[in-house]
Design a protein around this motif. Structure first.
Motif, PDB file in Angstrom:
ATOM      1  N   GLN A 139       0.830  -1.200   0.000  1.00 61.06           N
ATOM      2  CA  GLN A 139       0.000   0.000   0.000  1.00 61.06           C
ATOM      3  C   GLN A 139       0.861   1.244   0.000  1.00 61.06           C
ATOM      4  OE1 GLN A 139      -2.528   0.477   3.459  1.00 61.06           O
ATOM      5  NE2 GLN A 139      -1.212  -0.849   4.665  1.00 61.06           N
ATOM      6  N   SER A 196      -6.421  -0.953  -6.201  1.00 59.30           N
ATOM      7  CA  SER A 196      -7.480   0.046  -6.110  1.00 59.30           C
ATOM      8  C   SER A 196      -6.923   1.317  -5.475  1.00 59.30           C
ATOM      9  CB  SER A 196      -8.675  -0.480  -5.313  1.00 59.30           C
ATOM     10  OG  SER A 196      -8.307  -0.739  -3.984  1.00 59.30           O
ATOM     11  N   THR A 225      -8.094   4.835  -3.555  1.00 56.54           N
ATOM     12  CA  THR A 225      -9.120   5.592  -2.851  1.00 56.54           C
ATOM     13  C   THR A 225      -8.631   7.025  -2.766  1.00 56.54           C
ATOM     14  OG1 THR A 225      -9.733   3.672  -1.519  1.00 56.54           O
ATOM     15  CG2 THR A 225     -10.434   5.830  -0.708  1.00 56.54           C
ATOM     16  N   ALA A 257      -9.735  10.837  -1.409  1.00 64.63           N
ATOM     17  CA  ALA A 257     -10.674  11.479  -0.492  1.00 64.63           C
ATOM     18  C   ALA A 257     -10.338  12.954  -0.339  1.00 64.63           C
ATOM     19  CB  ALA A 257     -10.632  10.795   0.867  1.00 64.63           C
ATOM     20  N   CYS A 276     -20.040  13.632  -4.048  1.00 61.38           N
ATOM     21  CA  CYS A 276     -19.110  12.666  -3.434  1.00 61.38           C
ATOM     22  C   CYS A 276     -17.867  13.373  -2.903  1.00 61.38           C
ATOM     23  CB  CYS A 276     -18.637  11.639  -4.469  1.00 61.38           C
ATOM     24  SG  CYS A 276     -19.942  10.592  -5.085  1.00 61.38           S
ATOM     25  N   SER A 308     -15.359  11.178  -1.789  1.00 57.39           N
ATOM     26  CA  SER A 308     -14.323  10.169  -2.008  1.00 57.39           C
ATOM     27  C   SER A 308     -14.743   9.247  -3.148  1.00 57.39           C
ATOM     28  CB  SER A 308     -14.052   9.357  -0.740  1.00 57.39           C
ATOM     29  OG  SER A 308     -15.184   8.606  -0.385  1.00 57.39           O
ATOM     30  N   LEU A 309     -13.748   8.650  -3.775  1.00 63.80           N
ATOM     31  CA  LEU A 309     -13.957   7.700  -4.869  1.00 63.80           C
ATOM     32  C   LEU A 309     -13.016   6.523  -4.667  1.00 63.80           C
ATOM     33  CD1 LEU A 309     -13.825  10.208  -7.880  1.00 63.80           C
ATOM     34  CD2 LEU A 309     -15.894   9.172  -6.908  1.00 63.80           C
ATOM     35  N   VAL A 310     -13.459   5.333  -5.030  1.00 66.99           N
ATOM     36  CA  VAL A 310     -12.604   4.149  -5.039  1.00 66.99           C
ATOM     37  C   VAL A 310     -12.586   3.651  -6.478  1.00 66.99           C
ATOM     38  CG1 VAL A 310     -12.215   1.822  -4.171  1.00 66.99           C
ATOM     39  CG2 VAL A 310     -13.219   3.560  -2.660  1.00 66.99           C
ATOM     40  N   HIS A 368      -4.969   6.812  -1.231  1.00 65.33           N
ATOM     41  CA  HIS A 368      -4.530   5.557  -0.643  1.00 65.33           C
ATOM     42  C   HIS A 368      -4.571   4.489  -1.730  1.00 65.33           C
ATOM     43  CE1 HIS A 368      -5.287   1.840   1.933  1.00 65.33           C
ATOM     44  NE2 HIS A 368      -4.034   2.187   2.149  1.00 65.33           N
TER      45      HIS A 368
END
Length: 150
Positions: free
Chosen positions: A4, A38, A40, A42, A109, A111-113, A146
């Motif tokens: 990560q 993925s 993320t 924010a 929104c 945040s998005l993933v 992230h």
């Protein structure tokens, strides 16, 4: 092996409207060395939002902004029925666009993933990731990114 990465992204907006941050996100993904996973993203603010939308015809963004401005007008709120007097927003500490910006953020929104592969976001041909600034004047906006992947 799953890894990560956590980084931040700062964007200077031009005021109310959209700023395409797809390239900046892809740059951070590439710099992380991760190839598949993925992302993320924010927002760390309460008066701007994130959206994925069309990047080919700028009229789409013009119409989106007009719709949200009509839904949450800067002048204040009136009963949903459309009948009755308009009441000015109570929270206006930073100006007349302060409360409308908070409501617009709540309706969109923060945040998005999103998936990524080969070090790039997996978006459709006509898609881009935008910061949607809801305030009238330019702002410096900060986002956390992230990444989880390999």
């Amino acid at each position: 092996m799953l890894r990560q990465s956590l980084s931040s992204l700062e964007i200077s907006t031009k005021g109310e409207g959209f700023d395409d941050i797809t390239g900046a996100i892809n740059g951070l993904i590439a710099a992380s060395g991760l190839q598949l996973g993925s992302a993320t993203i924010a927002s760390q603010h309460t008066s701007c939002s994130l959206t994925i939308n069309e990047n080919a015809d700028p009229r789409v963004l013009v119409d989106l902004a007009a719709f949200l401005r009509a839904l949450v007008p800067p002048e204040g709120v009136r009963p949903i029925s459309g009948q009755g007097e308009r009441r000015a927003w109570v929270h206006d500490d930073e100006g007349p666009d302060d409360m409308p910006a908070h409501i617009r953020t709540a309706l969109t929104c923060t945040s998005l993933v999103l998936p990524f592969q080969s070090g790039r976001l997996l978006l459709g041909t006509w898609q881009a990731v935008y910061v949607w600034e809801h305030r009238a004047r330019p702002h410096r906006r900060r986002f956390s990114l992230h990444l989880l992947g390999e």
